[in-house]
Scaffold this active site. Structure first.
Site, PDB file in Angstrom:
ATOM      1  N   HIS A 113       0.845  -1.195   0.000  1.00 39.83           N
ATOM      2  CA  HIS A 113       0.000   0.000   0.000  1.00 39.83           C
ATOM      3  C   HIS A 113       0.876   1.240   0.000  1.00 39.83           C
ATOM      4  CE1 HIS A 113      -3.014  -2.649   2.438  1.00 39.83           C
ATOM      5  NE2 HIS A 113      -3.006  -2.963   1.152  1.00 39.83           N
ATOM      6  N   TYR A 144       3.932   1.846  13.628  1.00 37.38           N
ATOM      7  CA  TYR A 144       4.236   2.887  12.648  1.00 37.38           C
ATOM      8  C   TYR A 144       3.693   4.241  13.089  1.00 37.38           C
ATOM      9  CZ  TYR A 144      -0.377   1.273  10.900  1.00 37.38           C
ATOM     10  OH  TYR A 144      -1.685   0.876  10.783  1.00 37.38           O
TER      11      TYR A 144
END
Length: 463
Positions: A68, A131
């Site tokens: 992605h 993240y």
């Protein structure tokens, strides 16, 4: 456990950086600074301004997350376990389709720039993937996807995809040949109708330009409401520059609205969207008592125009990513001192010009070129003086240079600022002006930019 020193490594994908994180461990376990802004930026990581931290727990080995490319920058790491990471450049440009792979454990992190596809496959059970991103996740975000099994990029997955844990959605993503590359976010130029704005549009092909009719900087509400999210860089070339009119009741309001209040709204918006803001300031923020003005000199404006510009400087200085460019005596395509002297010279006139205000010309093309240089080289954010180079000169000397180069029949008469003001209409008083407008250029030169000599630039401009 891990290395002793923080290290940032480049990869074959521009902007994709691998970070080696020191782990400090003993019999009790280990500790690491997973994100430490000051140290990491000093080591070479972009100051990308994360606003959200997310964590993904993966139950068993073989969990594989799709490729992605997201509309934000991302800093990924492993809190626990091990994973095989794969990144594919999905941005338009020569590295479209380039691949980088890296095994991730607790001592390794990766900075992923916007437009680079991110994916991973867990190598052990109970891997926790972490993240940071510099924009808030939203369900309507525009992602670019790539099939995990694409034959062109041929990611060497450690575990066969046939037996991996993959969502049906990730299995259905398109092959590389069907992917539309992620376009670079454009640059926005505010004040595109002015002489500097025109030069900036020429220096930044593909930039989006807005005139005052499209976005009025003097209207903070319009600035707040304007959507800046599609842009990477916002360059503000809009300003109220009627120095003498700024001393009037109406002019004072207009100067502060455009040069201070509107600029503050723009700085807030740039900070909110994590954009780089370029803003232009003036020699008028100083009182002109120094032989040369350096970037860190305390502000000391004499008149309303200078005061409003100084207030704008302070507002811009708090934006995390900003270039504040102080300049003087700008000359471009439009109304300016050189254009006025050229018109007088061609008509055979003999103007009176002040000899006791000294500075350097700044040609709009050179100012735009310096702007592009600072952005492209990723020079440290902050304040830079930007003018043309060469020996400082007075306005009277500039006028003489124009008359001489054009072979004019008229002459230029030198007068003092006091004499010039005495001849003015009492209903239109002159604003106070700095006597010395010479800006020191050392900081600009230290970035590798060489300003052109002002007389060479004048020759080219007059041609």
């Amino acid at each position: 456990m891990g290395g002793d020193a923080l290290r940032v490594r480049e990869t074959g994908i521009p902007g994709l950086l691998v970070v080696d994180l020191p782990l400090h461990g003993d019999a009790r376990g280990w500790f690491k600074e997973n994100w430490q802004r000051a140290k990491m930026v000093a080591a070479g990581l972009p100051d990308f301004g994360p606003v959200q931290h997310s964590v993904a727990h993966n139950g068993r080995a073989g969990v594989t997350r799709g490729i992605h490319a997201e509309p934000w920058d991302k800093f990924v790491s492993v809190v626990h376990g091990r994973a095989f990471g794969a990144w594919v450049d999905l941005r338009e440009g020569p590295t479209f389709g380039a691949v980088h792979t890296e095994e991730l454990d607790e001592a390794t992190a990766v900075f992923v720039p916007r437009g680079v596809g991110n994916s991973y496959q867990t190598l052990v059970d109970d891997t926790v993937y972490s993240y940071l991103v510099n924009d808030h996740w939203r369900p309507d975000a525009d992602y670019t996807m790539l099939n995990l099994a694409d034959e062109t990029v041929a990611v060497p997955w450690p575990l066969p995809l046939e037996t991996a844990e993959i969502s049906e959605k990730d299995r259905a993503h398109p092959r590389l040949a069907e992917v539309t590359p992620v376009p670079a976010r454009p640059t926005l130029v505010i004040g595109a109708g002015g002489q500097l704005g025109q030069a900036l549009l020429a220096a930044f092909p593909g930039a989006v330009g807005l005139t005052r009719d499209q976005l009025d900087l003097a209207d903070p509400g319009a600035v707040e409401a304007f959507d800046l999210s599609p842009y990477a860089v916002v360059i503000n070339a809009a300003a109220y520059t009627a120095v003498d009119l700024a001393e009037t009741e109406q002019g004072r309001r207009e100067a502060w609205a455009a040069n201070a209040t509107g600029v503050a709204a723009l700085a807030r918006a740039a900070a909110r969207h994590g954009l780089t803001l370029v803003h232009y300031s003036s020699d008028y923020v100083f009182d002109g008592t120094s032989q040369e003005h350096h970037e860190d000199e305390p502000l000391s404006p004499l008149g309303v125009y200078g005061q409003s510009k100084a207030a704008g400087d302070l507002a811009v200085s708090v934006a995390p990513r900003h270039y504040l460019l102080r300049t003087s005596w700008v000359v471009g395509q439009g109304s300016n001192f050189v254009a006025t002297m050229r018109s007088l010279a061609e008509r055979g006139a003999s103007p009176s010009v002040v000899h006791d205000q000294v500075g350097r010309l700044t040609f709009a093309d050179d100012l735009a070129r310096a702007t592009a240089h600072l952005l492209s080289t990723r020079a440290p954010y902050g304040t830079y003086n930007v003018t043309n180079d060469g020996a400082p000169a007075s306005w009277e000397e500039v006028a003489r240079q124009v008359f001489t180069r054009l072979g004019a029949t008229g002459t230029v008469r030198a007068v003092s600022s006091a004499e010039y003001a005495a001849g003015r209409d009492p209903q239109s008083p002159l604003a106070p002006r700095p006597a010395r407008s010479v800006l020191r250029l050392d900081r600009l030169r230290a970035t590798g930019f060489a300003p052109r000599d002002q007389w060479a630039a004048l020759d080219e401009h007059l041609r």
